[in-house]
Write a protein that holds these residues in place. Structure first.
Motif, PDB file in Angstrom:
ATOM      1  N   GLY A 202      40.889  43.371  56.371  1.00 50.30           N
ATOM      2  CA  GLY A 202      41.877  42.408  56.055  1.00 50.30           C
ATOM      3  C   GLY A 202      42.911  42.925  55.120  1.00 50.30           C
ATOM      4  O   GLY A 202      42.789  42.584  53.880  1.00 50.30           O
ATOM      5  N   THR A 203      43.322  44.498  55.183  1.00 48.92           N
ATOM      6  CA  THR A 203      43.740  45.014  53.835  1.00 48.92           C
ATOM      7  C   THR A 203      45.192  44.723  53.473  1.00 48.92           C
ATOM      8  O   THR A 203      46.097  45.173  53.985  1.00 48.92           O
ATOM      9  N   GLY A 204      45.193  43.940  52.625  1.00 44.23           N
ATOM     10  CA  GLY A 204      46.510  43.262  52.131  1.00 44.23           C
ATOM     11  C   GLY A 204      46.716  44.070  50.596  1.00 44.23           C
ATOM     12  O   GLY A 204      46.543  45.240  50.624  1.00 44.23           O
ATOM     13  N   LYS A 205      47.465  43.504  49.728  1.00 42.86           N
ATOM     14  CA  LYS A 205      47.766  44.287  48.460  1.00 42.86           C
ATOM     15  C   LYS A 205      46.598  44.572  47.777  1.00 42.86           C
ATOM     16  O   LYS A 205      46.429  45.683  47.142  1.00 42.86           O
ATOM     17  N   ILE A 206      45.706  43.863  47.623  1.00 40.47           N
ATOM     18  CA  ILE A 206      44.590  43.878  46.756  1.00 40.47           C
ATOM     19  C   ILE A 206      43.749  45.167  47.382  1.00 40.47           C
ATOM     20  O   ILE A 206      43.168  46.072  46.903  1.00 40.47           O
ATOM     21  N   GLY A 207      43.416  44.901  48.915  1.00 42.49           N
ATOM     22  CA  GLY A 207      42.823  45.823  49.706  1.00 42.49           C
ATOM     23  C   GLY A 207      43.450  47.154  49.742  1.00 42.49           C
ATOM     24  O   GLY A 207      42.778  48.480  49.448  1.00 42.49           O
ATOM     25  N   GLU A 208      44.694  47.231  49.323  1.00 42.85           N
ATOM     26  CA  GLU A 208      45.327  48.544  49.508  1.00 42.85           C
ATOM     27  C   GLU A 208      45.121  49.184  48.124  1.00 42.85           C
ATOM     28  O   GLU A 208      45.123  50.574  47.958  1.00 42.85           O
ATOM     29  N   ALA A 209      45.362  48.507  46.988  1.00 45.80           N
ATOM     30  CA  ALA A 209      45.260  48.983  45.901  1.00 45.80           C
ATOM     31  C   ALA A 209      43.966  49.543  45.687  1.00 45.80           C
ATOM     32  O   ALA A 209      43.548  50.433  44.771  1.00 45.80           O
ATOM     33  N   LEU A 210      42.780  48.678  46.121  1.00 46.02           N
ATOM     34  CA  LEU A 210      41.489  49.396  46.278  1.00 46.02           C
ATOM     35  C   LEU A 210      41.318  50.822  46.536  1.00 46.02           C
ATOM     36  O   LEU A 210      40.687  51.692  46.188  1.00 46.02           O
ATOM     37  N   LEU A 211      41.769  50.749  48.058  1.00 47.97           N
ATOM     38  CA  LEU A 211      41.748  52.039  48.675  1.00 47.97           C
ATOM     39  C   LEU A 211      42.587  53.180  47.711  1.00 47.97           C
ATOM     40  O   LEU A 211      42.026  54.082  47.608  1.00 47.97           O
ATOM     41  N   SER A 212      43.705  52.938  47.152  1.00 49.77           N
ATOM     42  CA  SER A 212      44.431  53.796  46.311  1.00 49.77           C
ATOM     43  C   SER A 212      43.633  54.303  45.331  1.00 49.77           C
ATOM     44  O   SER A 212      43.560  55.469  44.995  1.00 49.77           O
ATOM     45  N   GLY A 213      42.952  53.510  44.657  1.00 48.96           N
ATOM     46  CA  GLY A 213      42.035  53.606  43.488  1.00 48.96           C
ATOM     47  C   GLY A 213      40.575  54.460  43.666  1.00 48.96           C
ATOM     48  O   GLY A 213      40.433  55.354  43.001  1.00 48.96           O
TER      49      GLY A 213
ATOM     50  N   THR B 206      29.157  50.042  53.910  1.00 52.92           N
ATOM     51  CA  THR B 206      29.772  49.298  53.174  1.00 52.92           C
ATOM     52  C   THR B 206      30.896  48.342  53.577  1.00 52.92           C
ATOM     53  O   THR B 206      31.958  49.090  53.918  1.00 52.92           O
ATOM     54  N   LEU B 207      30.998  47.055  53.586  1.00 48.50           N
ATOM     55  CA  LEU B 207      32.048  46.290  54.293  1.00 48.50           C
ATOM     56  C   LEU B 207      32.780  45.341  53.121  1.00 48.50           C
ATOM     57  O   LEU B 207      32.087  44.557  52.467  1.00 48.50           O
ATOM     58  N   ILE B 208      33.775  45.651  53.021  1.00 47.77           N
ATOM     59  CA  ILE B 208      34.686  45.074  51.687  1.00 47.77           C
ATOM     60  C   ILE B 208      35.410  43.946  52.478  1.00 47.77           C
ATOM     61  O   ILE B 208      36.349  44.302  53.192  1.00 47.77           O
ATOM     62  N   LEU B 209      35.211  42.705  52.432  1.00 49.22           N
ATOM     63  CA  LEU B 209      35.844  41.660  53.022  1.00 49.22           C
ATOM     64  C   LEU B 209      36.818  41.023  52.113  1.00 49.22           C
ATOM     65  O   LEU B 209      36.504  40.309  51.103  1.00 49.22           O
ATOM     66  N   THR B 210      38.348  41.261  52.463  1.00 49.67           N
ATOM     67  CA  THR B 210      39.224  40.745  51.657  1.00 49.67           C
ATOM     68  C   THR B 210      40.328  39.872  52.245  1.00 49.67           C
ATOM     69  O   THR B 210      41.460  39.794  51.894  1.00 49.67           O
ATOM     70  N   VAL B 211      39.805  39.195  53.396  1.00 51.41           N
ATOM     71  CA  VAL B 211      40.731  38.082  53.998  1.00 51.41           C
ATOM     72  C   VAL B 211      40.587  36.982  53.176  1.00 51.41           C
ATOM     73  O   VAL B 211      39.904  36.687  52.051  1.00 51.41           O
ATOM     74  N   LYS B 212      41.490  35.903  53.392  1.00 47.74           N
ATOM     75  CA  LYS B 212      41.592  34.411  52.707  1.00 47.74           C
ATOM     76  C   LYS B 212      40.496  33.928  52.783  1.00 47.74           C
ATOM     77  O   LYS B 212      39.858  33.891  54.013  1.00 47.74           O
TER      78      LYS B 212
END
Length: 270
Positions: free
Chosen positions: A9-20, A64-70
């Motif tokens: 569920g890669t939204g803004k926060i998920g994308e920021a995490l990927l980039s970081g 590892t699964l990072i779940l970032t959905v609402k």
């Protein structure tokens, strides 16, 4: 960092995490993403070199699964994932209000779950991420979560019982500062300043105050007193803030945010 990590569920926060994570040394080949829209998944592939997959594929492949959905979508996502997640997968939840027990009841017995509440400054690598262990999460799992979220800011471990308070204080916290800057900008306009100059004055003052709070080691009361001269401008402003109950309003606002976090955990949407 050779383990595969999937952000679902890669939204803004998920994308920021990927980039970081990529800047911190993770190889894009070890990062998987899922997104509701295929074009969004392809956008992430083009931008970061990560691999788009389906949710079941992520569950089968990633360590590892990072779940970032609402929060309101988490139950549906777990129903989709549960048949495919082995008990040795680490599940990291970024959903406000949802306890680790919610995941443990729906996944294989013994599945380690870590709950994380981060905030939008992750977009500029200044996040505050609060981390709590579920029943089966070990110190190693917590350290792995800290390594991931440390790529976009600071981390802090707390007991899960404190997560709702942290959500109110830190997860929602940036919005309170934005609200304050908005109000102060309006005040600057009322006092005769152009909007852009009022904005610049307030933002730089906020940055300077934040750095002093972080680096000086002084209590905020002491820092405030250093600005507050007898019979001066600051004490007159402080008096008006107290007369209008600003301190009490902030406390009430944080309590309301905490209570809403608890409501989300119980499944209440409205």
């Amino acid at each position: 960092m050779s383990q595969k990590v999937a952000v679902l569920g890669t939204g803004k926060i998920g994308e920021a995490l990927l980039s970081g994570m990529i800047r911190a040394g993770w190889a894009p080949a070890d990062l998987l993403v899922t997104a509701r829209r295929p074009e969004r998944a392809e956008e992430l592939r083009a931008r970061y070199g990560v691999t788009p997959v389906t949710n079941p594929e992520a569950a089968k492949t990633a360590d590892t699964l990072i779940l970032t959905v609402k929060p309101q979508d988490m139950g549906t996502l777990l129903d989709e994932l549960a048949p495919h997640i082995p008990a040795d997968r680490l599940i990291i939840s970024g959903a406000a209000g949802i306890p680790t027990s919610f995941f443990e009841e729906r996944l294989a017995a013994g599945t380690p779950v870590v709950r994380v509440m981060t905030n939008t400054p992750a977009l500029v690598d200044e996040a505050m991420s609060v981390i709590s262990a579920g029943s089966h999460a070990t110190a190693e799992h917590l350290a792995h979560a800290e390594e991931i979220f440390g790529a976009v800011g600071k981390t802090l471990r707390v007991p899960e019982s404190q997560q709702d308070a942290c959500t109110a204080l830190s997860g929602s916290g940036p919005a309170y500062f934005f609200y304050l800057v908005e109000a102060m900008t309006d005040a600057g306009i009322l006092l005769g300043l152009p909007r852009d100059k009022a904005h610049d004055l307030i933002v730089q003052s906020a940055i300077g105050a934040a750095v002093m709070l972080r680096d000086s080691g002084e209590h905020p009361v002491k820092l405030r007193e250093n600005v507050t001269s007898p019979a001066g401008t600051t004490i007159n402003a402080i008096r008006e803030l107290e007369n209008h109950g600003v301190r009490a309003a902030l406390i009430a606002a944080l309590e309301a945010a905490r209570d809403r976090s608890r409501e989300l955990a119980s499944g209440k949407k409205d």
